[in-house]
Scaffold this motif. Structure first.
Motif, PDB file in Angstrom:
ATOM      1  N   UNK A  69       0.840  -1.216   0.000  1.00 40.97           N
ATOM      2  CA  UNK A  69       0.000   0.000   0.000  1.00 40.97           C
ATOM      3  C   UNK A  69       0.870   1.258   0.000  1.00 40.97           C
ATOM      4  N   UNK A  70       1.924   1.236   0.830  1.00 41.62           N
ATOM      5  CA  UNK A  70       2.827   2.388   0.874  1.00 41.62           C
ATOM      6  C   UNK A  70       3.528   2.562  -0.470  1.00 41.62           C
ATOM      7  N   UNK A  71       3.929   1.471  -1.093  1.00 43.84           N
ATOM      8  CA  UNK A  71       4.582   1.522  -2.397  1.00 43.84           C
ATOM      9  C   UNK A  71       3.627   2.109  -3.443  1.00 43.84           C
ATOM     10  N   UNK A  72       2.365   1.657  -3.401  1.00 45.05           N
ATOM     11  CA  UNK A  72       1.354   2.182  -4.333  1.00 45.05           C
ATOM     12  C   UNK A  72       1.153   3.682  -4.103  1.00 45.05           C
ATOM     13  N   UNK A  73       1.079   4.078  -2.839  1.00 46.63           N
ATOM     14  CA  UNK A  73       0.911   5.503  -2.506  1.00 46.63           C
ATOM     15  C   UNK A  73       2.110   6.314  -2.991  1.00 46.63           C
ATOM     16  N   UNK A  74       3.320   5.756  -2.814  1.00 47.56           N
ATOM     17  CA  UNK A  74       4.529   6.455  -3.272  1.00 47.56           C
ATOM     18  C   UNK A  74       4.539   6.584  -4.792  1.00 47.56           C
ATOM     19  N   UNK A  75       4.137   5.491  -5.485  1.00 44.24           N
ATOM     20  CA  UNK A  75       4.073   5.554  -6.944  1.00 44.24           C
ATOM     21  C   UNK A  75       3.088   6.627  -7.390  1.00 44.24           C
ATOM     22  N   UNK A  76       1.926   6.687  -6.742  1.00 44.37           N
ATOM     23  CA  UNK A  76       0.914   7.699  -7.080  1.00 44.37           C
ATOM     24  C   UNK A  76       1.464   9.102  -6.824  1.00 44.37           C
ATOM     25  N   UNK A  77       2.147   9.261  -5.688  1.00 43.05           N
ATOM     26  CA  UNK A  77       2.741  10.553  -5.358  1.00 43.05           C
ATOM     27  C   UNK A  77       3.792  10.950  -6.386  1.00 43.05           C
ATOM     28  N   UNK A 107       3.891   9.947  -9.513  1.00 41.24           N
ATOM     29  CA  UNK A 107       3.177  10.309 -10.743  1.00 41.24           C
ATOM     30  C   UNK A 107       2.638  11.738 -10.663  1.00 41.24           C
ATOM     31  N   UNK A 108       2.067  12.075  -9.512  1.00 37.93           N
ATOM     32  CA  UNK A 108       1.540  13.427  -9.315  1.00 37.93           C
ATOM     33  C   UNK A 108       2.664  14.455  -9.382  1.00 37.93           C
ATOM     34  N   UNK A 109       3.795  14.144  -8.725  1.00 36.38           N
ATOM     35  CA  UNK A 109       4.944  15.057  -8.755  1.00 36.38           C
ATOM     36  C   UNK A 109       5.490  15.190 -10.177  1.00 36.38           C
ATOM     37  N   UNK A 110       5.522  14.081 -10.903  1.00 40.58           N
ATOM     38  CA  UNK A 110       5.988  14.103 -12.285  1.00 40.58           C
ATOM     39  C   UNK A 110       5.068  14.972 -13.141  1.00 40.58           C
ATOM     40  N   UNK A 111       3.755  14.828 -12.922  1.00 41.64           N
ATOM     41  CA  UNK A 111       2.786  15.652 -13.660  1.00 41.64           C
ATOM     42  C   UNK A 111       2.968  17.128 -13.298  1.00 41.64           C
ATOM     43  N   UNK A 112       3.192  17.387 -12.022  1.00 43.72           N
ATOM     44  CA  UNK A 112       3.414  18.776 -11.572  1.00 43.72           C
ATOM     45  C   UNK A 112       4.679  19.350 -12.220  1.00 43.72           C
ATOM     46  N   UNK A 113       5.730  18.529 -12.288  1.00 43.17           N
ATOM     47  CA  UNK A 113       6.973  18.978 -12.940  1.00 43.17           C
ATOM     48  C   UNK A 113       6.710  19.273 -14.410  1.00 43.17           C
ATOM     49  N   UNK A 114       5.942  18.397 -15.075  1.00 41.25           N
ATOM     50  CA  UNK A 114       5.588  18.634 -16.482  1.00 41.25           C
ATOM     51  C   UNK A 114       4.805  19.936 -16.631  1.00 41.25           C
TER      52      UNK A 114
END
Length: 133
Positions: free
Chosen positions: A31-39, A41-48
């Motif tokens: 669950x923590x790994x999934x949450x980190x992956x989602x985070x 992805x969100x950070x990557x989108x924010x950087x984009x």
């Protein structure tokens, strides 16, 4: 999600209990790994998004520089034209004075010419009368 605070929770006890605890621990890690992956992805989108905004800002800055250069060119032309207009206004004023002077002299000439014609007529009359006397 508890972040990186997960610790190996095995306690002395039966294998079944340890297996259940281990399975819960693995589920928590998943669950923590999934949450980190989602985070991520969100950070990557924010950087984009930020990169896109930065690119747009750079494009706007380039347009602004181009606009400033164009404005400077127009301002310089405006100064040129203002100087030319001032020169033309000065020339017109001088020509108006000269024209006024010319009109004044022409009117004086016309008046003098009229006076001369009148005097010639009276002189002609006098000279015409002399032989009659």
């Amino acid at each position: 999600s508890s972040g990186n605070n997960a610790e190996w929770p095995l306690q002395p006890g039966s294998e079944v209990e340890n297996f259940e605890v281990e399975r819960e621990f693995m589920t928590t890690l998943k669950d923590e790994n999934t949450a980190l992956k989602q985070s991520m992805l969100e950070q990557s989108q924010r950087i984009d998004d930020l990169q896109s905004a930065l690119d747009n800002t750079a494009a706007v800055e380039a347009e602004l520089v181009s606009f400033r250069e164009a404005k400077e060119t127009v301002d310089n032309r405006l100064i040129e034209f203002s100087d030319k207009i001032a020169m033309l206004q000065k020339d017109c004023a001088e020509k108006d004075v000269a024209l006024g002077d010319f009109v004044c002299k022409t009117e004086k000439l016309e008046h003098l010419e009229k006076d001369c014609i009148e005097k010639e007529k009276s002189t002609d009359c006098d000279s015409a009368l002399i032989p009659l006397l």
